[in-house]
Design a protein around this motif. Structure first.
Motif, short mmCIF file in Angstrom:
data_model
loop_
_atom_site.label_atom_id
_atom_site.label_comp_id
_atom_site.label_asym_id
_atom_site.label_seq_id
_atom_site.Cartn_x
_atom_site.Cartn_y
_atom_site.Cartn_z
N ASN A 39 0.85 -1.20 0.00
CA ASN A 39 0.00 0.00 0.00
C ASN A 39 0.89 1.25 0.00
O ASN A 39 1.63 1.47 -0.95
CB ASN A 39 -0.98 -0.03 1.18
N ASP A 40 0.86 2.05 1.07
CA ASP A 40 1.64 3.28 1.09
C ASP A 40 2.95 3.13 1.86
O ASP A 40 3.63 4.12 2.13
CB ASP A 40 0.82 4.42 1.71
N THR A 41 3.32 1.90 2.22
CA THR A 41 4.58 1.66 2.92
C THR A 41 5.44 0.69 2.11
O THR A 41 4.98 0.06 1.16
CB THR A 41 4.34 1.07 4.32
N GLU A 57 7.79 3.93 6.39
CA GLU A 57 6.53 4.63 6.24
C GLU A 57 6.60 5.57 5.04
O GLU A 57 7.60 6.26 4.82
CB GLU A 57 6.20 5.44 7.50
N ASP A 59 4.21 8.30 2.28
CA ASP A 59 3.56 9.61 2.36
C ASP A 59 2.06 9.49 2.14
O ASP A 59 1.44 10.39 1.58
CB ASP A 59 4.17 10.56 1.33
N SER A 60 1.47 8.36 2.57
CA SER A 60 0.03 8.08 2.46
C SER A 60 -0.44 7.92 1.03
O SER A 60 -1.63 7.89 0.77
CB SER A 60 -0.80 9.17 3.16
N GLU A 61 0.49 7.79 0.10
CA GLU A 61 0.15 7.51 -1.30
C GLU A 61 0.73 6.16 -1.69
O GLU A 61 1.78 5.73 -1.20
CB GLU A 61 0.71 8.61 -2.22
N THR A 62 0.06 5.46 -2.60
CA THR A 62 0.49 4.13 -3.01
C THR A 62 1.86 4.18 -3.67
O THR A 62 2.12 5.03 -4.52
CB THR A 62 -0.53 3.53 -3.99
N SER A 79 6.06 7.30 -5.26
CA SER A 79 4.64 7.01 -5.06
C SER A 79 3.81 7.89 -5.98
O SER A 79 4.34 8.64 -6.81
CB SER A 79 4.25 7.25 -3.59
N SER A 81 2.41 10.45 -5.27
CA SER A 81 2.66 11.86 -4.98
C SER A 81 3.78 12.43 -5.85
O SER A 81 4.07 13.61 -5.77
CB SER A 81 3.02 12.05 -3.51
#
Length: 860
Positions: A39-41, A57, A59-62, A79, A81
């Protein structure tokens, strides 16, 4: 009967977590770990047992692209982003980041020198970056679609870059001239993979047009096109010194200038080709990917990529089901080349609905997830040993048993309305049971003779299936026969259990009742009524004539089989209880539910002994080992946790810690007697004795060289001990009797530690927030006390306790300061005489004064 030792604690000793969600991944140069997009990690996974070594971790993006430096020290990620990041794998810190593409980065490659990073973007651009500086060194444009892959030439002296795109072309970029030197157009669909041979003069490109093209890098001409009859996802060149090449050469003698390569694609099979004559040297007879019979499903579940592992470790293929398959070449008895599947690591298990231990030694775990297959895991390596494929819909339940002959059987129930019987040794289906008109929600084997099993369905019926005619060496699945059928409940049947003596069956349903059935004819017995919601789990006690049930009403109940009365009710879960299993010869049980908790209970006291929160979502599956009483849990979070009884280990640890504490306590007292305060303070920190620590600091503060001794004692502390000291000082500072020593120690700590280190201390903000208000209160109190001392002096002067100086003989006041003395004399007071700065009592006896009508009279 020997007394039963109750269990007090369990420890989660192993955990199989989601580590790959599909997409990019990269293998280390030594093959020991894999960096996977989850996922995002990004997870760093041990390739031997699928354990997660570390997690980076995002940046909350795939995550869309991953690459490793040649020395495995740095990891490059990108990602959605569009942010490109460089990570130090030793510290897991982001060293630098930047943006450059106008769309997501779809591919990455690091140069053999480690100084350049190439990125392929969805914007059709190919960029080359200086890793240390983070600036762009080359900007290539020319592709008219999404650039899917990019690689450097393996020879560091040949500065060439190759990129494949979904515009069906492969472009060759010269890093010296910064130009496109060739555009290779031969494919009719997306170019999914590119590779270069060991000699560096042949380029291979595979596409989804089912063709592999071979290109001569001398003149960039296409020397060969090989049809493969499947969409190609990855092509890999087989090194001449690898075990693959050695096995192939022993079978096929050909042109020495030829090379071998392999290809994988949508069919989930490995094909090995020889460039001389485009001969297919090997092709797997059947796929190891868990494919369905449906063609559309098969297309979705083939291989998505493959990579040759370093140091001759074999081949790694990745499936669309997030599985990592590790192959190694072997020679068959006939001397033919074969691929052996060594290991299968499952990156994502979907939602786990049921599981059971497997085998006599319980070294395997059969797991039913939200797919059509059952995965059997080896608990030693946590790898998937094999997959039982045959159902055409989701498997909802399963059970296992080991017969008296040592044969291990598995029965599964599915939404396809069938039950299947599997032999774990042959790993094939040996029996199929048809007849239910709805999905099978529960199955259970006989406990004693293992000659039958029962199934419950959403068609509200129970069926008893006979295993008497089961052949010992069946190769093909035979049709199972039913011995008895009955309409059991008014709603779906969720749970089944067979009594230890095979005489009774208990069924639990969504109609809020559990029912007892007598074998062999499924004759109705007592009905257990009392739950307010559907029943999810039932289990017979191994020693008593009772049944335990778990319900959606958050309660667990124990019932008497004789009359159906409720004997005990257990409350503690905050949501539906899905599974319950007896432990410790029926004296205890464990339960799990929708609240994500695992609870250990004692039947006699109705007490919840322990609660464990290791899952982040509903816990659907729970199983208990018959011999070791090891636990396994799984749920909606796709995590499998293994639990071992740690009661004896915890008791031993507690005894050892107590023994160590006694020895250190005596050592502490000896240090106090020897006035070795530095050692005593260090031991007080280890023993976590704040009161003793306060006494030691108090003794130091009363010494002559208090500052130096306190600084010496504090100088040997670690940062964790400093943080603990701040906690103690915060508590001492709240009490006026202890605040003086607390303030003194705090001042010395601030004089030793620089502010930069204090700020980096964990939780220091909360600690300082607790210190500041009380420090301000103590300061205000001391300030008020100091002011009151001046008033006290003035009051003493006014009460003539401080004696005045003698009256000057001349009667003339020359000094302005003497005006106050004249005022005192005027009031009948005698000023004190100062000698050498000290007030001296006058030799004449002081007369008492009395007021009379406003006139003062002096009596002799």
């Amino acid at each position: 009967m020997a007394s039963v030792t109750l269990k007090k604690n369990y420890r989660c000793v192993q955990s199989l977590q989601q580590f790959y969600s599909g997409g990019p991944y990269t293998v280390s140069s030594d093959g020991l770990f894999i960096a996977c997009a989850c996922n995002d990690t990004v997870t760093i996974v041990d390739s031997s047992n699928a354990s997660i070594k570390s997690t980076i971790e995002g940046d909350s993006e795939t995550v869309t692209a991953i690459a490793l430096s040649p020395d495995d020290k740095f990891l490059f990620t990108a990602s959605h982003s569009r942010q490109i990041r460089v990570w130090d794998l030793s510290s897991l810190k982001c060293l630098r980041s930047w943006k450059g593409h106008q769309g997501p980065v779809m591919g990455m490659a690091c140069h053999a020198s480690g100084g350049l990073l190439a990125t392929a973007g969805a914007d059709g651009k190919v960029l080359v970056w200086d890793v240390d500086g983070g600036f762009c060194t080359h900007f290539f444009k020319g592709h008219k679609g999404v650039v899917t892959s990019v690689i450097f030439h393996p020879d560091p002296t040949r500065l060439l870059l190759f990129s494949g795109c979904d515009d069906t072309t492969v472009r060759v970029w010269d890093l010296t001239s910064k130009k496109c030197v060739a555009t290779l157009e031969r494919h009719r669909s997306t170019v999914s993979s590119i590779a270069i041979t060991e000699d560096g003069w042949t380029l291979l490109s595979g596409g989804r047009d089912q063709v592999i093209n071979l290109w001569n890098l001398h003149d960039y001409s296409c020397t060969m096109s090989i049809p493969t009859n499947e969409a190609i996802e990855s092509v890999c060149v087989i090194g001449t010194t690898t075990s693959f090449a050695l096995c192939l050469q022993s079978n096929k003698a050909g042109d020495k200038s030829a090379f071998q390569f392999l290809a994988v694609g949508e069919h989930g099979i490995v094909q090995i080709w020889n460039s001389h004559g485009a001969v297919c040297l090997f092709q797997q007879a059947s796929s190891d990917v868990t494919v369905s019979k449906d063609g559309e499903e098969e297309a979705k579940r083939g291989f998505t990529s493959a990579v040759m592992l370093p140091s001759g470790q074999g081949l790694l293929c990745v499936t669309a089901d997030q599985e990592f398959l590790f192959y190694s070449p072997i020679q068959s008895q006939e001397g033919r080349f074969q691929l052996n599947l060594n290991k299968r690591l499952v990156g994502y298990n979907e939602e786990i609905v049921d599981m059971k231990f497997l085998g006599v030694e319980e070294q395997f775990l059969a797991v039913a997830t939200s797919v059509e297959q059952v995965r059997v895991y080896d608990l030693g390596s946590m790898s998937c040993s094999y997959v039982l494929a045959g159902h055409t819909d989701i498997v909802l339940c399963l059970d296992t048993c080991t017969t008296s002959s040592g044969r291990t059987l598995i029965v599964t129930g599915s939404k396809d309305n069938t039950v299947r019987l599997w032999d774990s040794n042959s790993r094939c289906c040996i029996g199929i049971g048809r007849g239910h008109m709805g999905g099978i929600g529960a199955v259970a084997f006989a406990k004693k003779l293992h000659n039958f099993f029962v199934s419950g369905s959403s068609d509200l019926t129970l069926k008893l299936w006979s295993l008497d005619d089961l052949p010992d060496d069946a190769n093909d699945a035979f049709i199972l026969k039913t011995k008895a059928v009955t309409a059991a409940h008014d709603k779906d049947i969720n749970a089944l259990a067979v009594a230890p003596n095979d005489s009774l069956i208990c069924s639990g349903s969504q109609d809020r009742t559990a029912r007892i059935w007598k074998l062999p004819d499924l004759t109705p017995g007592v009905v257990l009524r009392g739950h307010k919601r559907g029943i999810w789990s039932v289990e017979f006690s191994p020693v008593d004539q009772c049944v335990i049930t778990a319900s959606g009403d958050k309660t667990i109940k124990i019932w008497a089989i004789s009359d159906g009365s409720c004997l005990k009710t257990f409350e503690g879960h905050t949501s539906s209880v899905f599974k319950v299993q007896f432990l410790t010869r029926g004296a205890q049980f464990v339960s799990c539910g929708a609240d994500g908790l695992l609870k250990l209970w004692t039947v006699k006291t109705n007490e919840c002994v322990a609660t464990y929160d290791q899952h982040e979502d509903k816990v659907w599956a729970l199983t208990v080992g018959k011999k070791t009483e090891m636990l396994a849990t799984g749920g909606s979070d796709a995590v499998i946790n293994l639990w071992h009884d740690s009661t004896a280990a915890d008791k031993e640890d507690a005894f050892r810690k107590e023994e160590e504490s006694v020895l250190k306590g005596q050592e502490l007292e000896n240090a106090v007697v020897d006035a070795n305060y530095t050692k005593a303070i260090h031991l007080a920190f280890e023993l976590r004795r704040p009161h003793k620590l306060f006494e030691l600091f108090g003794a130091l503060c009363r010494s002559e060289d208090a500052k130096s001794q306190v600084k010496t004692a504090l100088g040997v502390l670690s940062m964790e001990e400093y943080r603990l000291l701040f906690e103690y000082i915060r508590e001492w500072n709240t009490k006026p009797k202890l605040c003086h020593i607390a303030q003194f120690v705090l001042f010395q700590v601030f004089s030793i530690l620089p502010p930069t280190e204090i700020v980096e201390m964990k939780g220091v903000g909360e600690l300082l927030e607790g210190l500041i208000p009380y420090c301000q209160r103590h300061y205000s109190r001391i300030d008020r006390l100091e002011r009151s001392t001046f008033l006290f002096d003035y009051t003493l002067n006014g009460m003539s306790i401080v004696e005045p100086e003698p009256e000057p003989e001349t009667g003339v006041v020359d000094d302005p300061k003497d005006e106050s003395l004249m005022e005192i004399v005027g009031q009948g007071q005698e000023p004190a005489v100062e000698e050498d700065g000290l007030k001296k009592r006058p030799s004449k006896k002081r007369k008492s004064l009395k007021s009379n009508g406003g006139n003062k009279k002096i009596k002799a």
